[in-house]
Design a protein around this motif. Sequence first.
Motif, PDB file in Angstrom:
ATOM      1  N   ALA A 197      -8.091   2.375   6.366  1.00 42.19           N
ATOM      2  CA  ALA A 197      -7.147   1.193   6.708  1.00 42.19           C
ATOM      3  C   ALA A 197      -7.757   0.333   7.384  1.00 42.19           C
TER       4      ALA A 197
ATOM      5  N   GLN B 123       0.629  -1.744  -0.236  1.00 42.95           N
ATOM      6  CA  GLN B 123       0.151  -0.014   0.041  1.00 42.95           C
ATOM      7  C   GLN B 123       0.691   1.180   0.100  1.00 42.95           C
TER       8      GLN B 123
ATOM      9  N   GLN C 107      -2.132 -12.282   5.051  1.00 44.23           N
ATOM     10  CA  GLN C 107      -3.143 -11.434   5.088  1.00 44.23           C
ATOM     11  C   GLN C 107      -3.557 -10.243   4.144  1.00 44.23           C
TER      12      GLN C 107
ATOM     13  N   GLU D 157      -5.134  -6.489   3.597  1.00 42.92           N
ATOM     14  CA  GLU D 157      -5.266  -5.338   4.016  1.00 42.92           C
ATOM     15  C   GLU D 157      -5.779  -3.800   2.838  1.00 42.92           C
TER      16      GLU D 157
ATOM     17  N   GLY E 197      -7.007  -3.839   7.712  1.00 41.66           N
ATOM     18  CA  GLY E 197      -6.247  -5.093   8.133  1.00 41.66           C
ATOM     19  C   GLY E 197      -7.068  -5.740   8.927  1.00 41.66           C
TER      20      GLY E 197
ATOM     21  N   PHE F  85       0.142   3.402  12.594  1.00 41.90           N
ATOM     22  CA  PHE F  85      -0.244   3.762  10.836  1.00 41.90           C
ATOM     23  C   PHE F  85      -1.600   4.697  10.726  1.00 41.90           C
TER      24      PHE F  85
ATOM     25  N   GLY G 121      -8.728  -5.551  12.611  1.00 40.97           N
ATOM     26  CA  GLY G 121      -8.084  -3.358  12.938  1.00 40.97           C
ATOM     27  C   GLY G 121      -8.279  -3.078  11.880  1.00 40.97           C
TER      28      GLY G 121
HETATM   29  C1  2NL Z   1      -4.410  -6.167  12.342  1.00 39.22           C
HETATM   30  C2  2NL Z   1      -4.375  -4.566  11.668  1.00 39.22           C
HETATM   31  C3  2NL Z   1      -4.224  -2.798  10.214  1.00 39.22           C
HETATM   32  C4  2NL Z   1      -3.652  -1.171   8.621  1.00 39.22           C
HETATM   33  C5  2NL Z   1      -3.712  -2.945   8.800  1.00 39.22           C
HETATM   34  C6  2NL Z   1      -2.732   0.645   6.495  1.00 39.22           C
HETATM   35  C7  2NL Z   1      -1.701   0.479   5.404  1.00 39.22           C
HETATM   36  C8  2NL Z   1      -1.574   1.388   5.277  1.00 39.22           C
HETATM   37  C9  2NL Z   1      -1.883   2.798   5.671  1.00 39.22           C
HETATM   38  C10 2NL Z   1      -2.234   2.543   7.108  1.00 39.22           C
HETATM   39 CL1  2NL Z   1      -0.474   2.145   4.098  1.00 39.22          CL
HETATM   40  N1  2NL Z   1      -3.350   1.851   8.018  1.00 39.22           N
HETATM   41  N2  2NL Z   1      -2.669  -0.575   7.484  1.00 39.22           N
HETATM   42  C11 2NL Z   1      -3.825  -0.294   9.629  1.00 39.22           C
HETATM   43  C12 2NL Z   1      -5.196  -0.613  10.319  1.00 39.22           C
HETATM   44  C13 2NL Z   1      -4.970  -2.388  11.282  1.00 39.22           C
HETATM   45  O1  2NL Z   1      -3.994  -4.225   9.927  1.00 39.22           O
HETATM   46  O2  2NL Z   1      -4.759  -6.520  12.996  1.00 39.22           O
HETATM   47  N3  2NL Z   1      -4.303  -6.839  10.659  1.00 39.22           N
HETATM   48  C14 2NL Z   1      -4.164  -8.599  11.018  1.00 39.22           C
END
Ligand code: 2NL
Length: 353
Positions: free
Chosen positions: A311, A177, A214, A216, A313, A256, A288
């Motif tokens: 965002a 991303q 994953q 996202e 994920g 992030f 998340g």
């Molecule tokens: C989780 C949480 C998350 C993101 C991934 C993301 C990517 C960019 C900018 C901002 Cl480029 N955020 N990704 C944001 C929040 C949570 O993943 O528990 N993943 C399994």
Amino acid sequence: MSLLDELKGLQQEAIELIEQSKTSKDLQDVKVKFLGKKGPISQLMKQMKDLPNEEKPQFGKEVNIARQNIQSQIDDRQVVIEEMELNAQLAAETIDITMPANVPTQGNIHPITKIVSEIEYVFIGLGYSIVEGREVESDYYNFEALNLPKTHPARDMQDSFYISEEVLLRTHTSPVQARTMEQYGGQGPVKIICPGKVYRRDADDATHSHQFNQIEGLVIDKNITMADLKGTLQYFAKRIFGEDREIRLRPSYFPFTEPSVEVDISCFKCGGQGCNVCKGTGWIEILGAGLVHPNVLEMGGFDPEVYSGFAFGMGPDRIAMLKYGIEDIRHLYTNDLRFNTQFSTLEDDGSES
Ligand code: 2NL
């Protein structure tokens, strides 16, 4: 012995051999032997010059009749032989139609691939693009560009496999991303889904794998708010887990995103009453999310005063485990066919079969 008697004798001999012929080849041999240019009947014709003139026409006629007789006997025998040969072939090639058929085995899609495809279909329907990237990443795109500078404590939770000081196996799909944001040159909208394999330096057990998957999502545009995030994830939850699902956001922290949330869905097994799947709470944590941190927007080339984004994920491994009641993540990676063949496949249009 007169020539005529010799002719009669040859004809008799030929007819006997024709009758004894068992194969087309036997018959062909007889034909060549008696009717061929060097055969005995041709030889007799040559002797015709020794006959008295008045006997020559009669003898010539008899030779032709003998030739025609032999030829027609051969033709008749050919029909009989062909039938015999066909019958022999049919007898030799008899098939037992009562034998069980060799049914070809049909493969099916791996449960993770299936979940990932289903999720992709939902977001493609919302106008997102699917973007994939490299699994070997730089420290910059995996961490720095996501607001995780070298000294950030959250790096501890994402210990990786390092190839060198600056090159590692990606710990999440976020670097895809971050790279995509750069490519957009500060111009929205961005609507992307990034699925793929990621790596963490973890000891494998029932709920941890050093390699997992994953997905996202990232949306950047003017005036994107938490309401857009919530509506999108609400729709997603209903599409993947059922029309009756509700979602719940709880405050959380990711480097992030700011603000950050954990997203729960109402339990698809008990509907919220409390059961073994939701551990009595009625809710299951599945992803998340949050609003993209201004630092991340800025490093990706977007002006945080003009653009905002959300965002999220999630882990398809965990979703597959919840949805199919898989109790050990290692089942997803050991490729035991007794496990892998328990899942239905997915049609080209995204429907199950
Ligand atoms: C989780 C949480 C998350 C993101 C991934 C993301 C990517 C960019 C900018 C901002 Cl480029 N955020 N990704 C944001 C929040 C949570 O993943 O528990 N993943 C399994």
